[in-house]
Design a protein around this motif. Structure first.
Motif, PDB file in Angstrom:
ATOM      1  N   VAL A 143       0.861  -1.185   0.000  1.00  0.00           N
ATOM      2  CA  VAL A 143       0.000   0.000   0.000  1.00  0.00           C
ATOM      3  C   VAL A 143       0.894   1.230   0.000  1.00  0.00           C
ATOM      4  CG1 VAL A 143      -1.799   1.279   1.207  1.00  0.00           C
ATOM      5  CG2 VAL A 143      -1.828  -1.222   1.236  1.00  0.00           C
ATOM      6  N   VAL A 144       0.596   2.175  -0.871  1.00  0.00           N
ATOM      7  CA  VAL A 144       1.366   3.415  -0.982  1.00  0.00           C
ATOM      8  C   VAL A 144       0.526   4.558  -0.430  1.00  0.00           C
ATOM      9  CG1 VAL A 144       2.534   5.013  -2.531  1.00  0.00           C
ATOM     10  CG2 VAL A 144       2.574   2.558  -3.025  1.00  0.00           C
ATOM     11  N   ARG A 145       1.086   5.304   0.508  1.00  0.00           N
ATOM     12  CA  ARG A 145       0.399   6.466   1.066  1.00  0.00           C
ATOM     13  C   ARG A 145       1.077   7.728   0.551  1.00  0.00           C
ATOM     14  NH1 ARG A 145      -0.382   6.622   7.359  1.00  0.00           N
ATOM     15  NH2 ARG A 145       1.891   6.860   7.369  1.00  0.00           N
ATOM     16  N   LEU A 146       0.295   8.579  -0.091  1.00  0.00           N
ATOM     17  CA  LEU A 146       0.819   9.813  -0.660  1.00  0.00           C
ATOM     18  C   LEU A 146       0.835  10.909   0.402  1.00  0.00           C
ATOM     19  CD1 LEU A 146      -1.074   9.778  -4.088  1.00  0.00           C
ATOM     20  CD2 LEU A 146       1.073   8.655  -3.464  1.00  0.00           C
ATOM     21  N   VAL A 147       1.940  11.581   0.514  1.00  0.00           N
ATOM     22  CA  VAL A 147       2.092  12.658   1.491  1.00  0.00           C
ATOM     23  C   VAL A 147       1.761  14.014   0.882  1.00  0.00           C
ATOM     24  CG1 VAL A 147       3.718  13.765   3.085  1.00  0.00           C
ATOM     25  CG2 VAL A 147       3.840  11.299   2.695  1.00  0.00           C
ATOM     26  N   LYS A 148       1.958  14.146  -0.421  1.00  0.00           N
ATOM     27  CA  LYS A 148       1.702  15.397  -1.125  1.00  0.00           C
ATOM     28  C   LYS A 148       0.566  15.209  -2.119  1.00  0.00           C
ATOM     29  CE  LYS A 148       5.100  17.772   0.726  1.00  0.00           C
ATOM     30  NZ  LYS A 148       4.884  18.998   1.519  1.00  0.00           N
ATOM     31  N   ARG A 149      -0.108  16.302  -2.429  1.00  0.00           N
ATOM     32  CA  ARG A 149      -1.154  16.277  -3.436  1.00  0.00           C
ATOM     33  C   ARG A 149      -0.803  17.273  -4.546  1.00  0.00           C
ATOM     34  NH1 ARG A 149      -6.038  19.077   0.021  1.00  0.00           N
ATOM     35  NH2 ARG A 149      -5.323  21.234  -0.073  1.00  0.00           N
ATOM     36  N   PRO A 150      -1.386  17.117  -5.729  1.00  0.00           N
ATOM     37  CA  PRO A 150      -1.075  18.035  -6.829  1.00  0.00           C
ATOM     38  C   PRO A 150      -1.287  19.490  -6.434  1.00  0.00           C
ATOM     39  CG  PRO A 150      -2.306  16.151  -7.641  1.00  0.00           C
ATOM     40  CD  PRO A 150      -2.295  16.032  -6.148  1.00  0.00           C
ATOM     41  N   GLY A 151      -0.294  20.309  -6.739  1.00  0.00           N
ATOM     42  CA  GLY A 151      -0.314  21.719  -6.376  1.00  0.00           C
ATOM     43  C   GLY A 151       0.613  22.065  -5.242  1.00  0.00           C
ATOM     44  N   ASP A 152       1.019  21.062  -4.447  1.00  0.00           N
ATOM     45  CA  ASP A 152       1.930  21.321  -3.337  1.00  0.00           C
ATOM     46  C   ASP A 152       3.349  21.554  -3.851  1.00  0.00           C
ATOM     47  OD1 ASP A 152      -0.133  20.991  -1.579  1.00  0.00           O
ATOM     48  OD2 ASP A 152       0.392  18.940  -1.009  1.00  0.00           O
ATOM     49  N   PHE A 153       4.083  22.375  -3.128  1.00  0.00           N
ATOM     50  CA  PHE A 153       5.489  22.571  -3.451  1.00  0.00           C
ATOM     51  C   PHE A 153       6.307  21.523  -2.707  1.00  0.00           C
ATOM     52  CE2 PHE A 153       9.741  24.358  -2.887  1.00  0.00           C
ATOM     53  CZ  PHE A 153      10.031  24.741  -4.193  1.00  0.00           C
ATOM     54  N   VAL A 154       7.179  20.857  -3.449  1.00  0.00           N
ATOM     55  CA  VAL A 154       7.991  19.778  -2.899  1.00  0.00           C
ATOM     56  C   VAL A 154       9.432  20.265  -2.819  1.00  0.00           C
ATOM     57  CG1 VAL A 154       8.772  17.405  -3.187  1.00  0.00           C
ATOM     58  CG2 VAL A 154       6.455  18.048  -3.875  1.00  0.00           C
ATOM     59  N   CYS A 155      10.012  20.209  -1.635  1.00  0.00           N
ATOM     60  CA  CYS A 155      11.413  20.562  -1.462  1.00  0.00           C
ATOM     61  C   CYS A 155      12.301  19.362  -1.786  1.00  0.00           C
ATOM     62  CB  CYS A 155      11.680  21.022  -0.032  1.00  0.00           C
ATOM     63  SG  CYS A 155      10.803  22.533   0.432  1.00  0.00           S
TER      64      CYS A 155
ATOM     65  N   ARG B  75       2.771  25.507 -11.076  1.00  0.00           N
ATOM     66  CA  ARG B  75       1.536  24.749 -10.883  1.00  0.00           C
ATOM     67  C   ARG B  75       0.738  24.709 -12.174  1.00  0.00           C
ATOM     68  NH1 ARG B  75      -1.496  27.102  -5.686  1.00  0.00           N
ATOM     69  NH2 ARG B  75      -2.914  25.375  -6.197  1.00  0.00           N
ATOM     70  N   THR B  76      -0.021  23.627 -12.353  1.00  0.00           N
ATOM     71  CA  THR B  76      -0.889  23.476 -13.514  1.00  0.00           C
ATOM     72  C   THR B  76      -2.254  22.992 -13.039  1.00  0.00           C
ATOM     73  OG1 THR B  76      -0.332  21.146 -13.930  1.00  0.00           O
ATOM     74  CG2 THR B  76       1.099  22.822 -14.932  1.00  0.00           C
ATOM     75  N   PRO B  77      -3.317  23.266 -13.802  1.00  0.00           N
ATOM     76  CA  PRO B  77      -4.652  22.834 -13.389  1.00  0.00           C
ATOM     77  C   PRO B  77      -4.985  21.393 -13.767  1.00  0.00           C
ATOM     78  CG  PRO B  77      -4.802  24.128 -15.392  1.00  0.00           C
ATOM     79  CD  PRO B  77      -3.348  24.120 -15.002  1.00  0.00           C
ATOM     80  N   THR B  78      -4.001  20.613 -14.209  1.00  0.00           N
ATOM     81  CA  THR B  78      -4.285  19.257 -14.685  1.00  0.00           C
ATOM     82  C   THR B  78      -4.996  18.424 -13.624  1.00  0.00           C
ATOM     83  OG1 THR B  78      -2.312  19.382 -16.069  1.00  0.00           O
ATOM     84  CG2 THR B  78      -3.282  17.213 -15.741  1.00  0.00           C
ATOM     85  N   GLN B  79      -4.462  18.384 -12.422  1.00  0.00           N
ATOM     86  CA  GLN B  79      -5.101  17.673 -11.316  1.00  0.00           C
ATOM     87  C   GLN B  79      -5.299  18.572 -10.106  1.00  0.00           C
ATOM     88  OE1 GLN B  79      -2.662  14.225 -10.458  1.00  0.00           O
ATOM     89  NE2 GLN B  79      -3.487  13.039 -12.158  1.00  0.00           N
ATOM     90  N   ASP B  80      -5.094  19.858 -10.271  1.00  0.00           N
ATOM     91  CA  ASP B  80      -5.082  20.791  -9.147  1.00  0.00           C
ATOM     92  C   ASP B  80      -6.215  21.795  -9.288  1.00  0.00           C
ATOM     93  OD1 ASP B  80      -4.474  22.365  -7.005  1.00  0.00           O
ATOM     94  OD2 ASP B  80      -2.660  23.239  -7.874  1.00  0.00           O
TER      95      ASP B  80
END
Length: 418
Positions: free
Chosen positions: A243-255, A287-292
């Motif tokens: 099982v994979v748990r995602l910590v970020k969602r589309p639109g978040d800034f990832v360092c 950012r893009t509106p594809t999934q955000d």
């Protein structure tokens, strides 16, 4: 591959490049037909006429030269319109204008016509050849190709007329907000993670996995999470029975080196497993509106806040933004938010995404506007009336309770002023 797909979806050059490639193919096809079939069959049609080599060269050279000139003017007008819109409505609307299909097709039509005429011009033969060349060249005038060049020229003129109307219309605030509202409605219909796998039924018990996520996957670079490849992640989780748990969602800034996903225990976990999961994350510089969907909501808020700034002072534009945001809230009240637990086709839990709540939408659509609306009494009254109308229409108690709080905040601000 997934990052390339997201780049193509939001690119300005894709449609013009496709039209240019089609012009190259079309020119070679028509030239081959001219060489194979000849031109005698064209004499049976009244709308065609035969051309001599000199006339064919003059025609093609004139069309090619005029088309590339018009293409340059078209591109200049597009940049001017984009500059005007972004300075008045916000730089994040730049992608909306660059992705405008009308602008892309117009530029592609002119460049494609220019290239088509140029490729046909090079095969027109006739006249004398220097004796030193020791060549025997027969005259060749591709009559069908010339006829199609005229058709493309007429189509280009029609496209130019359309473009003259389209440019001022595309930068009108009503058109801008209407397009944003269409994008918002479309994204509400496919709220992430609704498009990922299958939803876990509410009545089913969710497995307790809080202590089982032993492996972490970190980002190798920095940027905005533009999209998540659900097929890649579900395929990996299914193969590894994990099982994979995602910590970020589309639109978040990832360092850089920040955790983006967690995975349950996998025997023989390696860097290759982490790389497979990273392939499911498309990270870019914007950012893009594809999934955000929140990106689109932020664009509404940005237009409204700029309109309420002292330098612009355009409350009616802010009111238009409030109207469309109110419609978005009503749409949100009429739909069920997707669950964060996603299953594969065998109804096995594979992905746990980040949770999207109605409070997140209220924060983006209402609370971000409250500090700016508070300074304009007319807009503040209009905002309260619009939110109250949403409550009257909405049947979602949770959403209505969330909306009542900013209404009380604005009303309290009035009392404090008085």
């Amino acid at each position: 591959m997934q990052q390339l797909i997201y780049r193509i979806k939001g690119s300005y050059w894709f449609i013009p490049s496709l039209m240019v490639f089609s012009a190259i193919v079309l020119s070679q096809l028509t030239i081959w037909l001219d060489r194979t079939l000849g031109y005698t069959w064209l004499q049976d049609y009244w709308f065609t006429s035969m051309n001599q080599p000199d006339g064919a060269r003059a025609l093609l050279a004139t069309v090619a030269g005029s088309m590339i000139t018009v293409a340059g003017v078209t591109f200049s007008l597009t940049i001017l319109a984009v500059s005007h819109a972004t300075s008045h409505f916000g730089p994040r609307l730049l992608d909306n204008f660059m992705r405008d299909r009308g602008n892309q097709i117009t530029l592609g039509t002119f460049v494609a016509t220019f290239l088509y005429c140029l490729l046909v011009l090079r095969v027109v033969r006739g006249g004398s050849v220097p004796e030193s060349w020791d060549l025997t060249v027969e005259a060749f005038v591709p009559q069908l190709s010339l006829f199609l060049s005229l058709v493309l020229t007429i189509a280009s003129v029609g496209e130019l007329i359309y473009f003259i109307h389209h440019v001022p219309d595309s930068i009108h605030i009503s058109t801008v907000l209407r397009r944003l509202s269409i994008d918002m409605s479309n994204k509400f219909d496919e709220l992430y993670p609704e498009t990922m796998g299958q939803a876990l039924e509410e009545e089913q018990d969710v497995p307790s996995l809080s202590n089982d996520f032993l492996h972490v996957v970190t980002s190798e670079g920095a940027g905005y999470l533009q999209g998540i490849d659900d097929e890649q992640l579900i395929r990996f989780a299914k193969e590894q029975q994990a099982v994979v748990r995602l910590v970020k969602r589309p639109g978040d800034f990832v360092c850089r080196s920040e955790v983006i996903a967690e995975v349950t225990r996998i025997t023989g976990w390696s860097d290759d497993d982490a790389r497979q999961i990273r392939r499911g994350f498309a990270i870019g510089y914007s950012r893009t509106p594809t999934q955000d969907v929140f990106f689109i909501l932020n664009e509404f808020v940005e237009v409204a806040t700029r309109a309420l700034s002292p330098g612009v002072n355009d409350p009616f534009t802010a009111m238009q933004c409030i109207d469309w945001l109110s419609d978005g809230l009503i749409q949100l009240s009429q739909r069920k938010l997707p669950t964060r637990y996603r299953m594969d086709e065998n109804e096995e839990l594979r992905i746990i995404t980040t949770e999207v709540t109605r409070a997140d939408f209220v924060q983006s659509m209402i609370w971000q506007l409250v500090p700016y609306v508070r300074g304009d009494r007319n807009v503040s009254q209009y905002f309260i009336a619009s939110l109250e109308r949403v409550i009257q229409i909405s049947d979602c108690k949770t959403l209505n309770q969330l909306i009542e709080e900013p209404i009380r905040t604005l009303e309290q601000a009035w009392q404090d002023e008085n």
